[in-house]
Design a protein around this motif. Structure first.
Motif, PDB file in Angstrom:
ATOM      1  N   CYS A 155       0.849  -1.185   0.000  1.00  0.00           N
ATOM      2  CA  CYS A 155       0.000   0.000   0.000  1.00  0.00           C
ATOM      3  C   CYS A 155       0.888   1.239   0.000  1.00  0.00           C
ATOM      4  O   CYS A 155       2.114   1.137  -0.030  1.00  0.00           O
ATOM      5  CB  CYS A 155      -0.964   0.007   1.188  1.00  0.00           C
TER       6      CYS A 155
ATOM      7  N   TYR B 172      -7.821   3.838   2.513  1.00  0.00           N
ATOM      8  CA  TYR B 172      -8.071   2.828   3.550  1.00  0.00           C
ATOM      9  C   TYR B 172      -8.313   3.484   4.906  1.00  0.00           C
ATOM     10  O   TYR B 172      -9.187   3.067   5.665  1.00  0.00           O
ATOM     11  CB  TYR B 172      -6.889   1.871   3.657  1.00  0.00           C
TER      12      TYR B 172
ATOM     13  N   GLU C 172      -4.518   2.807  -1.320  1.00  0.00           N
ATOM     14  CA  GLU C 172      -4.301   1.676  -2.227  1.00  0.00           C
ATOM     15  C   GLU C 172      -3.068   1.879  -3.114  1.00  0.00           C
ATOM     16  O   GLU C 172      -2.851   2.969  -3.646  1.00  0.00           O
ATOM     17  CB  GLU C 172      -5.530   1.495  -3.116  1.00  0.00           C
ATOM     18  N   TYR C 173      -2.276   0.832  -3.263  1.00  0.00           N
ATOM     19  CA  TYR C 173      -1.184   0.818  -4.238  1.00  0.00           C
ATOM     20  C   TYR C 173      -1.730   0.228  -5.534  1.00  0.00           C
ATOM     21  O   TYR C 173      -2.161  -0.922  -5.577  1.00  0.00           O
ATOM     22  CB  TYR C 173      -0.018  -0.030  -3.731  1.00  0.00           C
TER      23      TYR C 173
END
Length: 322
Positions: free
Chosen positions: A50, A99, A116-117
Motif C-alpha cells: 500500500c 483505507y 491503495e497501491y
C-alpha cells in the motif's frame, strides 16, 4: 526502512491497527516526484503493498503560496483528498482507495493516510505502446472516464462540498493567479521581464473576450498523462485529486491539449468556448513558468525537469503574443 515521518514502530502499529496483526512491514521507501505531498510505498510479509501519503506543509514546495496567497487555488491537504475520493467514487470514477486517514494531530503536526497501491504505470507510458489496438482501447477508456467526470455539473464553482455563490467569475480567480505568476517569472527570466507589459496586456485582453456563464463542470485541475495511472488490466485511475472541483471545463481541456499533444485527439471536445480555451492556455503557461522556477529555486530533486519546465512554457507564452 526509509521514512522521515513515522518511526518503524509507529508505522507498524498504524498498519496493524488498520489491516490486522498479520500485516508485518518489510520495507517502507519514499517515492520521489511529488511536489505537494510525501509518498511512501509500504511492503508487507504477506505480499500486501500500500501507500502512505503524508501532507506535511514543511515538505511542500509551494508552502509559501498556500500560506500567504489568498488567490492561490489550493490543491493541498488531506481533507480535499478525502472529499474528492468520496465524491468521485460516488460517481463511479476510480481513484486509489483511501483505507484510513489519520488527521488527529495528536503525535505529529501533519495528516497521513494509508492508500491503495495501484500497480502499473502512467498513461504517458502508452504513448509509444506497440499494440495500437490496445492503445486505442485504453485511450477510449480514459475518454469515457473523463466524460463521466466532466459530465457532473452545477451552477456554482468551487470544491465539491462548497455550494456558496462566489463574488466574481472563476476566470477572474485564474487571472489573479496568472498575474502573480507573471510577477514572479519577470524577476527571474530575461525573456519574461522583457515582455512583461505585453504579457500582462495580453492576459487582460484575453479575459475581456470571455462571455459570462453560470454552468460549471467537475474537473481534475491538473490533468496530465502523469496523473492518470494505468493498472495491469489496462484500466485507468485518477491520482493527485486534491485540486479537483467545479470550474470552467476549458481550464481542463486547455491543459489536456498541450500535455497530451498528438494524443489529445482521443479526448477532444468540440463544444468548448475558444475564448476560454485561449485564456486558460495562456494562464497555464504563466503558472508553469513560475512553478518550474519555484521548484528550481526550492531545491526540487529533479532540477533538470524544473528548469526545462520553466524554459519551455516561457517560449510558449511569448509565442502566444504573436
Amino acid at each position: 526502512m526509509s521514512n522521515n515521518h513515522l518511526t518503524r514502530e509507529e508505522l507498524q502499529d498504524y498498519v496493524q491497527h488498520v489491516f490486522g496483526a498479520s500485516y508485518l512491514i518489510t520495507q517502507s521507501a519514499r517515492i520521489h516526484g511529488g511536489a505537494q505531498k510525501v509518498i511512501y510505498k509500504i511492503d508487507c510479509t504477506n505480499g500486501f503493498t500500500c501507500m502512505l501519503y503524508v501532507w506535511d506543509i514543511s515538505s511542500n514546495y509551494f508552502q509559501e503560496e498556500i500560506l500567504n496567497e489568498p488567490t492561490f487555488h489550493s490543491s493541498y491537504g488531506s481533507e480535499l483528498f478525502s472529499l474528492n475520493t468520496r465524491f468521485l467514487a460516488q460517481h463511479g470514477i476510480r481513484t486509489p482507495i483511501l483505507y484510513d486517514l489519520n488527521n488527529d494531530r495528536d503525535r505529529h503536526s501533519y495528516d497521513f493516510a494509508l492508500v491503495e497501491y495501484v500497480d502499473g504505470q502512467k498513461a504517458e507510458a502508452y504513448f509509444q505502446h506497440k499494440n495500437h489496438k490496445d492503445r486505442d482501447e485504453l485511450f477510449q477508456r480514459i475518454r469515457d472516464m473523463l466524460s463521466n467526470m466532466h459530465g457532473i455539473q452545477r451552477n456554482v464553482y468551487g470544491n465539491a462540498n462548497d455550494n456558496s455563490k462566489k463574488a466574481g467569475p472563476c476566470y477572474q480567480v485564474q487571472r489573479l493567479d496568472a498575474e502573480t505568476a507573471l510577477s514572479y517569472a519577470s524577476k527571474h527570466m530575461k525573456d519574461i521581464r522583457k515582455n512583461d507589459k505585453r504579457l500582462l496586456e495580453k492576459l487582460c485582453e484575453l479575459e475581456a473576450a470571455i462571455q459570462p456563464r453560470d454552468l460549471y463542470n467537475f474537473i481534475h485541475g491538473e490533468l496530465g498523462p502523469d496523473h492518470i495511472w494505468i493498472d495491469h488490466a489496462m484500466q485507468p485511475c485518477l491520482i493527485d485529486i486534491e485540486g479537483a472541483g467545479f470550474f470552467d471545463l476549458e481550464h481542463e481541456h486547455s491543459f489536456l491539449e498541450f500535455r497530451f499533444g498528438d494524443f489529445y485527439h482521443y479526448l477532444k471536445n468540440n463544444d468548448l468556448d475558444p475564448e476560454r480555451m485561449t485564456f486558460y492556455r495562456f494562464c497555464h503557461h504563466l503558472s508553469l513558468i513560475s512553478g518550474g522556477l519555484k521548484l528550481l529555486h526550492r531545491q526540487f530533486p529533479d532540477q533538470q525537469f524544473a528548469r526545462g519546465l520553466a524554459e519551455y512554457h516561457a517560449r510558449c507564452v511569448v509565442q502566444m503574443l504573436s
